[in-house]
Design a protein around this motif. Sequence first.
Motif, PDB file in Angstrom:
ATOM      1  N   ASP A  44       0.832  -1.190   0.000  1.00 24.28           N
ATOM      2  CA  ASP A  44       0.000   0.000   0.000  1.00 24.28           C
ATOM      3  C   ASP A  44       0.874   1.250   0.000  1.00 24.28           C
ATOM      4  O   ASP A  44       1.490   1.597   1.012  1.00 24.28           O
ATOM      5  CB  ASP A  44      -0.898  -0.028   1.237  1.00 24.28           C
ATOM      6  N   THR A  45       0.921   1.937  -1.117  1.00 23.60           N
ATOM      7  CA  THR A  45       1.768   3.140  -1.222  1.00 23.60           C
ATOM      8  C   THR A  45       1.267   4.258  -0.314  1.00 23.60           C
ATOM      9  O   THR A  45       2.007   5.183  -0.009  1.00 23.60           O
ATOM     10  CB  THR A  45       1.816   3.654  -2.673  1.00 23.60           C
ATOM     11  N   LYS A  46       0.006   4.193   0.114  1.00 26.55           N
ATOM     12  CA  LYS A  46      -0.574   5.227   0.959  1.00 26.55           C
ATOM     13  C   LYS A  46      -0.481   4.908   2.449  1.00 26.55           C
ATOM     14  O   LYS A  46      -0.966   5.667   3.286  1.00 26.55           O
ATOM     15  CB  LYS A  46      -2.040   5.463   0.576  1.00 26.55           C
ATOM     16  N   ALA A  47       0.157   3.799   2.788  1.00 24.47           N
ATOM     17  CA  ALA A  47       0.296   3.411   4.200  1.00 24.47           C
ATOM     18  C   ALA A  47       1.049   4.483   4.980  1.00 24.47           C
ATOM     19  O   ALA A  47       2.019   5.067   4.488  1.00 24.47           O
ATOM     20  CB  ALA A  47       1.027   2.077   4.296  1.00 24.47           C
ATOM     21  N   LYS A  48       0.602   4.766   6.217  1.00 24.50           N
ATOM     22  CA  LYS A  48       1.237   5.801   7.027  1.00 24.50           C
ATOM     23  C   LYS A  48       2.570   5.335   7.606  1.00 24.50           C
ATOM     24  O   LYS A  48       3.454   6.142   7.894  1.00 24.50           O
ATOM     25  CB  LYS A  48       0.301   6.226   8.163  1.00 24.50           C
ATOM     26  N   ASP A  49       2.686   4.020   7.819  1.00 22.81           N
ATOM     27  CA  ASP A  49       3.919   3.473   8.378  1.00 22.81           C
ATOM     28  C   ASP A  49       4.873   3.097   7.247  1.00 22.81           C
ATOM     29  O   ASP A  49       4.436   2.644   6.185  1.00 22.81           O
ATOM     30  CB  ASP A  49       3.623   2.235   9.220  1.00 22.81           C
ATOM     31  N   PHE A  50       6.138   3.277   7.483  1.00 24.97           N
ATOM     32  CA  PHE A  50       7.128   2.960   6.447  1.00 24.97           C
ATOM     33  C   PHE A  50       8.475   2.694   7.095  1.00 24.97           C
ATOM     34  O   PHE A  50       8.655   2.874   8.311  1.00 24.97           O
ATOM     35  CB  PHE A  50       7.237   4.107   5.431  1.00 24.97           C
ATOM     36  N   ALA A  51       9.437   2.282   6.279  1.00 22.55           N
ATOM     37  CA  ALA A  51      10.781   2.001   6.773  1.00 22.55           C
ATOM     38  C   ALA A  51      11.734   3.133   6.405  1.00 22.55           C
ATOM     39  O   ALA A  51      11.514   3.861   5.434  1.00 22.55           O
ATOM     40  CB  ALA A  51      11.287   0.685   6.189  1.00 22.55           C
TER      41      ALA A  51
END
Length: 433
Positions: A44-51
């Motif tokens: 999901d490119t719109k996910a709020k969490d990321f690395a």
Amino acid sequence: MTTSGISRRSALRMFGIGALGVAGAGTLAACAPSGGSSSSNGGDTKAKDFAFTSWSLNEEAAKPAVEKIIAAWEKAEKSKIRTVSYPYNEYLSQLTLKLGGGETTGAVQLDIAWLGAVAQMGKLADLSAAAKKGGYTDVGVKSGVYDGVQYGLPWTTGSIGLIANSKLLEKAGITEHPKTTEEFEAALRELKGLGGGVVPYAAATKVAQLKDIFPWMQTFGCTLLDGDKVTIGDDASVDAVTWYKKLHDAKLIAADVDRFDARALFGQGKAAFYDDAIIGKGATAAQSKDKTLADAMQPVTRPVLTSGDTPRALLWGHVIAVAKGEGQEAATEFALHATSDRATTVEYFETLALPPATTQGLADPKVKDDAFTTAWTEQITKTATGSPFWQFAQNAQIEEAVAKQVQAVLVGGAKPKDAMKQAGKEVADLIKR
């Protein structure tokens, strides 16, 4: 150069581990810390969490500053950033293996020298829209561009240039920085007259750092690369190396010196000039017993061959890129914030002496009032350019091939013309791989 991607073996060659072969590469990948998505670059490119993958998170001095930026973002955005770190010397090989396998997503710290090779993998997002919002300097923006596409947002933009010890210059009666190579050589001869073991110019003479010869080659008129044609071996490159050899034989530069040796000599008050990145002031002054040395350190515009020429310097710095896939949009906003928010970049500078890449950041009193940083930015970084060889996966091998030929000249094992002709041939062969 296309952006269709580089082979796994070519990537490994770039990191000096080609001899490991495919089996060795698999071992490296298996041992690497996990980061980002565990499956692919999808999600999901719109996910709020990321690395966020970074070598700075692996360094004692930088880690607290970066963690503070991350914590502030998480609190403000109510998101979670998964951090991944590798030591700098292992970073590129680990990152490429994980990115190529679809296991790295989110924001990624990159040395600008690596941007082209990583971008060719086809895994990085186009950040052109974000770059327009950042208020970055022109040279900062360019540091994040490969093949016409903005793949990185500049986190800190500097250069590698000359640093002088004003105490030694004054002692030798040198009241102004030399502006041409002729004036520079004359100044070095005056400095040699001081005696006491002073090395007038602690230039790189070990293979590990002899890539420092490239800006001097450019100063003498060699383009290094003209389109697809390697120009090392032309009259200008031969003239540059002949001049370097003259300095060496006259003991104006010393044998077997690398960046760390040069810093040590400078810190002991035994070198009047040396090449370093902008952060060299802090690193060198910190190891010196002379607590007034920092005040004596001055950035010097590289002398030109002919008055009116553009001074040469190698661009230096870090960018934050974003891998396509999970959390891409949030990672892009984080990259924009970390690299362009005025308060954030100024605090980062205060902690690590890494200059902002924005006009607002550089204009902040806390940055502008630092005379060394301001002078360096205006006199050296302003005309700095990246190496034309950074676009090739074989960049490290290219630098080594040229360095070995230059060193052969310095020790008397080859003539400048023959050595540069051979260097040009080896570079051309590497590029064709």
